[in-house]
Design a protein around this motif. Structure first.
Motif, PDB file in Angstrom:
ATOM      1  N   ALA A  88     -23.029 -19.453  44.051  1.00 18.54           N
ATOM      2  CA  ALA A  88     -23.135 -20.056  45.382  1.00 18.54           C
ATOM      3  C   ALA A  88     -24.036 -21.278  45.329  1.00 18.54           C
ATOM      4  N   GLN A  89     -25.147 -21.125  44.617  1.00 17.11           N
ATOM      5  CA  GLN A  89     -26.082 -22.237  44.476  1.00 17.11           C
ATOM      6  C   GLN A  89     -25.404 -23.431  43.791  1.00 17.11           C
ATOM      7  N   ALA A  90     -24.664 -23.135  42.753  1.00 16.84           N
ATOM      8  CA  ALA A  90     -23.974 -24.203  42.015  1.00 16.84           C
ATOM      9  C   ALA A  90     -22.991 -24.923  42.929  1.00 16.84           C
ATOM     10  N   ALA A  91     -22.228 -24.161  43.700  1.00 15.45           N
ATOM     11  CA  ALA A  91     -21.254 -24.769  44.608  1.00 15.45           C
ATOM     12  C   ALA A  91     -21.952 -25.661  45.617  1.00 15.45           C
ATOM     13  N   LEU A  92     -23.069 -25.159  46.136  1.00 17.14           N
ATOM     14  CA  LEU A  92     -23.828 -25.908  47.132  1.00 17.14           C
ATOM     15  C   LEU A  92     -24.295 -27.241  46.553  1.00 17.14           C
ATOM     16  N   GLU A  93     -24.811 -27.200  45.337  1.00 16.25           N
ATOM     17  CA  GLU A  93     -25.312 -28.424  44.722  1.00 16.25           C
ATOM     18  C   GLU A  93     -24.165 -29.392  44.445  1.00 16.25           C
ATOM     19  N   LEU A  94     -23.022 -28.837  44.067  1.00 22.34           N
ATOM     20  CA  LEU A  94     -21.872 -29.713  43.822  1.00 22.34           C
ATOM     21  C   LEU A  94     -21.457 -30.402  45.116  1.00 22.34           C
ATOM     22  N   LEU A  95     -21.442 -29.661  46.212  1.00 21.96           N
ATOM     23  CA  LEU A  95     -21.083 -30.261  47.499  1.00 21.96           C
ATOM     24  C   LEU A  95     -22.075 -31.358  47.861  1.00 21.96           C
ATOM     25  N   ASN A  96     -23.354 -31.128  47.551  1.00 22.02           N
ATOM     26  CA  ASN A  96     -24.350 -32.167  47.760  1.00 22.02           C
ATOM     27  C   ASN A  96     -24.029 -33.402  46.938  1.00 22.02           C
TER      28      ASN A  96
END
Lengths: 337, 337
Positions: A302-310
Motif C-alpha cells: 500500500a505504501q509503495a502504491a501511495l508513493e508511486l501515485l505521488n
DNA sequence: CCGCATCACTGAACCGGGTAAGTTGGGGGA
DNA sequence: TCCCCCAACTTACCCGGTTCAGTGATGCGG
C-alpha cells in the motif's frame, strides 16, 4: 447497451459538453447549482468517463503496471507477491486506478514491457520489484521518464524512490535471538544471490555473526523454491559440523527445510531451530509452527502504491522505510539440546 | 522523450496518416512496397500504437479484466490464482493484451467493478472465477454484453462459456483409490459451500461413497484457509468414529490437516491418509509429501484466456473441458493400520 | 481511343473527454 | 448612464488512431 457519455449528460442538463466536464472534475467554471444538477444526472444514468478518451486528451491513463519476473511455479507458491498486490489494490482501488500485470521470464523482457507500455501510453507508472545491483531497468525508466518506485533496497537507484524495510536490523535481531537461546552454529539459506536485498541480508548476517564471534556462519545461496531449499538444507545437515539453527530467506524454503529435517529424523526445534523470513499463514500452518521475521506485506504494498501515485502527480518522493520487521517466535526455535 | 505517433511515420514516409494505419494493421489499401517501407520506419523509431487512441476509435482496448474476490490473507497463500494468472499471461502476452486485476471483498463489489470497467471501456472482456449458484454477476455481464468466460462449472451460466475440469471424475478416482487401499471411513473437508464447484464435488463425493457402500462419508464445510482446515480436521479426529482418510478441497487445508494430525500424535499415513486437491509445490514440500489431485492450472488458465479472446472476437465459444485432473500418489496415503 | 474497373492513396470525419479562448448577462462603481 | 469586470457558460480545437468517401493514375478490353 449504450454507454452514456458527457454529451448525453449535457443534453439532459441543457448545457454544453464543456460545462459537464468542468462540473465532473470539480473545476471552476460552473455554478454550484449546475454542478449539482450535472452530478445527479451523471449518477442517475450511471456515467463513467471513458478511460481511453481521458487518457488520449493528455490526462492520465489511471493505471499502473507491475511486471513479475519469476518462473510461474514459484510465483504461485510464494505468498509474498499476492500480499503485495492486495496492498497495491487497497490504495489504487480507492482512487480507481487499475493495476496492469505482466508475467515475464527475464529482466530483458521486463524492459521491453516497460517500453511497450510507455509507447502505448497504457500506464502512468510502474512498480519495480526484485531489484538487482546495476539493474538494467533503472536507466530505461529514467530515459523514458516513466514514474516508478522500487520495492527493496536500500541501493543505488538514482532519482527513483525506494520503499524498503530494515532487513539488516531484522536479521541482526534473529541472530541475536538465536544466540541468546544458546546457538553458536547458525547457517542461512538465502534467496537469489543477484538480488539487492539478498546481498544486503548476507552482508548484515556476516557482520552480526562476526560481531558476536560466530565463526562458521555460512550462507548457502538458493532461489526461493522449495526444491533448492531442501537441497541447501540437506547439504547443511549432512556435514560433520551441523548447524543447530538455520535462517531461511523465505517461508517456502523454511517449510521445505522443516520437511527435510523431519525426513532425516531430526527433531525441530530439539535438534534444529528454524527461522523463516516473511511470515505467512504457511508458517503457522505446519507443525511445529515456524518462528518468523514478520512484516505487514500488504501495508508495504500500500505504501509503495501511495508513493508511486505521488510520483505520478509530480511530487518528489524520497526513500521510505515501510513494513517494519519484527520477530515472531513460534514452536520452531528453542535452545539447542 | 516524445512518443512517436503515426503522424511521425507518415511524415517520414511521405504518405498520409490513413495509409500508415492501413499498412500497420495489415489491411488492403497500400502497395506491398509502401507497406514495407512504413513497417521499417515504425520499427526504426520504436513505434507503439497509443492504446487509448486505438480504444477510443471504436477498436479494442486490448485488455481483459480479472477480479479476485477472496480475503487478502488467503489469496496470498493459495497457489491456485497465481498459477491461473500466469496461464492467462501466456496467451494474452503473446497477443500483447494486458491483464487488469482488481482485488475485491464481495460479489457485489465485483459487479460494481464490471460496470465501471465497462463504462470506462477499459477492458474488452472479463474472466469470472469462483462462480456460485445463481451468480449475481452473470445477468449483469449479459446486460452489459461484456464478453466473458467462466472458470468452473459445469453449471448454469446461460450463453457465457465455461472452462471446466472434471471434478466429479477426479473425486471419484480419489475415493476409489482410497477404498482400494482398504479405507472405509473417508471424510472430506470442502471449500466455501456457496461455490458451484464445491457443490459439484460434494454431490460427486456423496454419489461415489453411496455407490461403494461407504455410509459415514461426511463432508465438513470450510473456506480454503488453513485455520478452517485445522478446525475441521480436529473436529473429524476427536470424534469417536475417526476417519482413516481425509480428502481436502485445496492444498492449504491439506497441509493444515497434516499439521493437526502430527500435533495430535497421529502418524500420516499410518493412522490417517491425506489427499489434497490441486497439486502445488506445497504438496511435495511437506513431510510426508501429499498425495494430490493434480491438474495443470497454468494450461487451464491459458485455455480460458484463449476462449475469452475468441469470445471478444465475436466467435461463439462453447463450454470447454480443460485441465484434466489425475491422481498423484505420494507419501501421505497408505493402507490403514 | 474511349469507357470502366481497379489500385493506391488522400482528406476528413469520428471516437469522447479536456481545456484555452471567446461570449454572454448582470452587478457594481464612478 | 456608461463602462468594466467577473462568473457562468459556449465554442472550437486537441489528443492519435480508424475508417469511409473520394481522387487521380493506371490497366485493360472492345
Amino acid at each position: 447497451m449504450k454507454r452514456p457519455t458527457i454529451a448525453d449528460i449535457a443534453r439532459r442538463a441543457g448545457v454544453s459538453k464543456g460545462a459537464v466536464s468542468y462540473a465532473l472534475n470539480g473545476q471552476p467554471g460552473v455554478s454550484e447549482a449546475t454542478r449539482k444538477r450535472i452530478l445527479s444526472i451523471a449518477e442517475e444514468i450511471g456515467f463513467n468517463a471513458n478511460s481511453a478518451a481521458r487518457a488520449l486528451s493528455g490526462a492520465r491513463a489511471r493505471a499502473v503496471g507491475l511486471t513479475l519476473c519469476r518462473p510461474a511455479r514459484i510465483l504461485g507458491i510464494e505468498p509474498w507477491f499476492m500480499g503485495l498486490i492486495s496492498g497495491f489494490e487497497a490504495e489504487l482501488g480507492a482512487r480507481s486506478y487499475a493495476l496492469t500485470l505482466q508475467v515475464v521470464a527475464t529482466p530483458e523482457q521486463e524492459v521491453e514491457v516497460y517500453r511497450r507500455w510507455w509507447g502505448e501510453r497504457r500506464i502512468d507508472g510502474v512498480i519495480v520489484t526484485d531489484i538487482r545491483e546495476n539493474d538494467i531497468r533503472i536507466p530505461v525508466l529514467l530515459q523514458l521518464q516513466l514514474p516508478a518506485v522500487v520495492i527493496g533496497g536500500p541501493g543505488d537507484t538514482g532519482p527513483i524512490a525506494q520503499i524498503w524495510s530494515d532487513d539488516a536490523g531484522a536479521i541482526t535481531e534473529a541472530v541475536r535471538y538465536l544466540v541468546a537461546l544458546g546457538h553458536h552454529k547458525i547457517a542461512r539459506v538465502s534467496g537469489v544471490p543477484g538480488l539487492l536485498h539478498t546481498q544486503n541480508r548476507t552482508k548484515a548476517f556476516e557482520n552480526v555473526c562476526a560481531a558476536l564471534g560466530l565463526d562458521n556462519a555460512i550462507t548457502i545461496p538458493a532461489d526461493y523454491t522449495g526444491e533448492e531449499g531442501s537441497r541447501a538444507t540437506r547439504r547443511l545437515l549432512i556435514g560433520g559440523d551441523r548447524p543447530t539453527a538455520i535462517i531461511y530467506d523465505n517461508d517456502v524454503m523454511a517449510v521445505a527445510g522443516l520437511a527435510v529435517a523431519q525426513e532425516m529424523g531430526l527433531s525441530v526445534p530439539g535438534d534444529l531451530s528454524i527461522v523463516a523470513w516473511d511470515d505467512s499463514p504457511l508458517c503457522s500452518l505446519v507443525h511445529p509452527p515456524l518462528t518468523a521475521l514478520s512484516r505487514d506485506i500488504s501495508a508495504y504494498g500500500a505504501q509503495a502504491a501511495l508513493e508511486l501515485l505521488n510520483a505520478i502527480d509530480g511530487r518528489t518522493v524520497g526513500n521510505v522505510e515501510a513494513g517494519r520487521v519484527h520477530l515472531t517466535p513460534r514452536g520452531s526455535t528453542a535452545p539447542p539440546r
